[in-house]
Scaffold this motif. Structure first.
Motif, short mmCIF file in Angstrom:
data_model
loop_
_atom_site.label_atom_id
_atom_site.label_comp_id
_atom_site.label_asym_id
_atom_site.label_seq_id
_atom_site.Cartn_x
_atom_site.Cartn_y
_atom_site.Cartn_z
N PHE A 10 -55.00 -8.28 71.33
CA PHE A 10 -55.62 -9.18 72.31
C PHE A 10 -55.91 -8.47 73.63
CE2 PHE A 10 -54.30 -12.35 75.70
CZ PHE A 10 -55.59 -12.77 75.96
N PRO A 11 -54.90 -7.90 74.31
CA PRO A 11 -55.27 -7.19 75.54
C PRO A 11 -56.07 -5.91 75.28
CG PRO A 11 -52.96 -7.82 75.59
CD PRO A 11 -53.44 -8.03 74.19
N VAL A 37 -56.98 -16.20 75.94
CA VAL A 37 -57.35 -16.05 77.35
C VAL A 37 -57.06 -17.36 78.09
CG1 VAL A 37 -59.27 -15.79 78.96
CG2 VAL A 37 -59.10 -14.27 77.00
N THR A 72 -47.45 -17.21 78.54
CA THR A 72 -48.02 -15.86 78.48
C THR A 72 -46.92 -14.81 78.48
OG1 THR A 72 -49.96 -16.60 79.69
CG2 THR A 72 -49.55 -14.23 79.61
N ARG A 73 -45.91 -15.01 79.31
CA ARG A 73 -44.81 -14.03 79.35
C ARG A 73 -44.05 -14.01 78.04
NH1 ARG A 73 -44.42 -15.95 84.80
NH2 ARG A 73 -42.59 -17.19 84.31
N PRO A 125 -48.77 -19.41 82.52
CA PRO A 125 -48.19 -18.08 82.76
C PRO A 125 -46.84 -17.87 82.07
CG PRO A 125 -48.28 -19.40 84.78
CD PRO A 125 -49.10 -20.11 83.76
N THR A 127 -53.47 -17.54 78.94
CA THR A 127 -53.06 -16.70 80.07
C THR A 127 -53.55 -17.29 81.40
OG1 THR A 127 -55.02 -15.25 80.00
CG2 THR A 127 -53.12 -14.61 78.66
N GLU A 128 -54.67 -18.05 81.36
CA GLU A 128 -55.17 -18.63 82.60
C GLU A 128 -54.33 -19.82 83.04
OE1 GLU A 128 -57.84 -17.35 84.14
OE2 GLU A 128 -58.69 -16.05 82.58
N LEU A 187 -45.47 -14.52 75.11
CA LEU A 187 -46.33 -13.76 74.21
C LEU A 187 -46.21 -12.27 74.51
CD1 LEU A 187 -49.51 -16.04 74.24
CD2 LEU A 187 -47.83 -15.82 72.41
N TRP A 188 -46.24 -11.94 75.76
CA TRP A 188 -46.07 -10.57 76.19
C TRP A 188 -44.75 -10.03 75.64
CZ3 TRP A 188 -46.68 -9.01 82.09
CH2 TRP A 188 -46.65 -7.63 82.20
#
Lengths: 260, 260
Positions: free
Chosen positions: B103-104, B129, B139-140, B136, B132-133, B142-143
């Motif tokens: 993805f990134p 995306v 998102t972390r 957050p 992530t928008e 997933l990261w």
DNA sequence: CGGAGGTTTGAGAGGCGTCAACCTCCGTGG
DNA sequence: CCACGGAGGTTGACGCCTCTCAAACCTCCG
């Protein structure tokens, strides 16, 4: 300037405007960051620290509240086996966010130490949380940076699993040369690398003695020389061939692909 | 139920409420996700697909616009060397976001293929995306999930660089056992693994012949048996010792594995 | 000048690869 | 029902790559 392919492949780091983070993602997507994003990152650094050579920075398992970006020098990450023998899992160069992955995870699963003397910028994790809350695109760049580390890990797995001693050493030098070129610290296959032969052994899953013999073989084949921490690649194509090296995995922006 | 340490260490996946993503981060921080976050993730899946055994999913270098979460079955990621010999760089089990790092980055630096038959949930990158928008914290998570992959990569580097054939195989089985237990697919050291001996060789940097001999040695030492894709760990402590295995790097939230 | 750390070289041992044969198992087709 | 073929598993013989142990040398620096 931007049209000259030579200049494209080795962009000049903008260290005047961004003295701490000017090499971050340089050569691998920095040019897609906006000036605002670069400014936010630069101004997010909490402090700057210097450490001597062979200095322990972080121990496995410790809770971490800061992440370090390398400004100058070399840092390695490593794990120790039961008898104290060490396996390097990565070598970091200026511009690398050394332990950014400690941000989402809160601790590290390995040790970090300096190789030569270094200068680092520290980023408090609370600041990074702020970035993820307010700047999703910059967050994806940070995420991306941690994923290039994972890509290098995979290449190291390949190197250790499938190559012999000559291939492993050749691959190690090819990778560092490519990465250092991206940030303007290698020129024509020549760069500094403050490692000893036992260090190389720890990076390549070999013994110091065998590294010595293999380096001699590479030298006698006219591929490269390594002396006193100084590397000269004499036959780049030949070295890449021994290493089965293809720089795609470095996600450089002179390669064939563009992220997002 | 939640107070019972046995139940804590092997939480039941909530597959009724989250049939696609119910094993995501299970055992490694899923309980810190909110119900809303779990719901958002579950509802973000674009489609569900099934593939047969030994099926190619993604080729190195292809642009990718979707990421896959494994629901059922086993998937591997691998790289081929010049002569076509293969090195596995990871094996994925249900609950793993197999190529979220695409993805990134927008492409993959390696190939992906199924081992046995699989069921996967696909996530369009545009949806990600959006996450992530707007989310957050999710998102972390997933990261974080991509970083546990990197942690496993590092452990594989250690395994290949510092262990002999017996240690490499032992370590491989220890890791899979620990991960499968976290998602409820291994019990008391017993689990299914649709691999052949040549597959194990590709994961451990060995040849099929030597894997065969080493498996026999492990069996004769009473450590484990592996037959027809069925694994039984007979002496967990002994196997961990041969493997120099410590599950810390898996970031599990129930700490060390409790033998039977 | 002496010591420490790194480099270089040698001899011998062992782990793992290579090559080859044979086996079982299983699905296919005559 | 058996013949056949292919994939994977098992075992043996042999050789090479790398490790281990050891010693000498070199360079830098206190």
């Amino acid at each position: 300037m931007r049209d000259d392919p030579e200049a494209m492949s080795v962009p000049a780091p903008d260290l005047a405007a961004y003295p701490l983070t000017g090499r971050f993602l340089l050569g691998r997507g920095r040019d897609r960051m906006t000036a605002e994003q670069m400014r936010i990152l630069e101004d997010s650094a909490t402090e700057v620290k210097e450490y001597p050579a062979r200095h322990h920075l972080v121990r496995r398992g410790e809770p971490v509240h800061m992440s370090m970006m390398l400004i100058d020098g070399y840092v390695s990450r490593y794990m120790d086996d039961r008898e104290g023998y060490r396996q390097l899992v990565s070598v970091h160069i200026p511009g690398d966010f050394v332990d950014l992955h400690g941000f989402p995870t809160g601790r590290l699963d390995h040790d970090i130490g300096t190789l030569g003397p270094v200068k680092m910028a520290l980023f408090d994790h609370r600041t990074l949380v702020g970035i993820t809350e307010q700047h999703p695109q910059l967050t994806r760049f940070l995420w991306f940076a941690t994923l290039t580390d994972a890509a290098m890990h995979r290449e190291w797995i390949f190197r250790l699993g499938r190559l012999g001693a000559d291939g492993r050493l050749a691959h190690f030098f090819c990778e560092l040369n490519a990465r250092l070129e991206m940030v303007g610290l290698a020129h024509g296959g020549t760069f500094e690398l403050p490692l000893t032969q036992p260090d190389l052994a720890e990076a390549c899953g070999l013994t110091g003695v065998h590294v010595n013999r293999t380096l001699r073989a590479l030298r006698e084949q006219g591929l490269l020389t390594f002396r006193n921490g100084h590397v000269e690649i004499l036959d780049h194509a030949g070295l890449c061939s021994v290493a089965e090296f293809d720089s795609d995995y470095l996600y450089s922006d002179c390669g064939k692909w563009k992220p997002i």
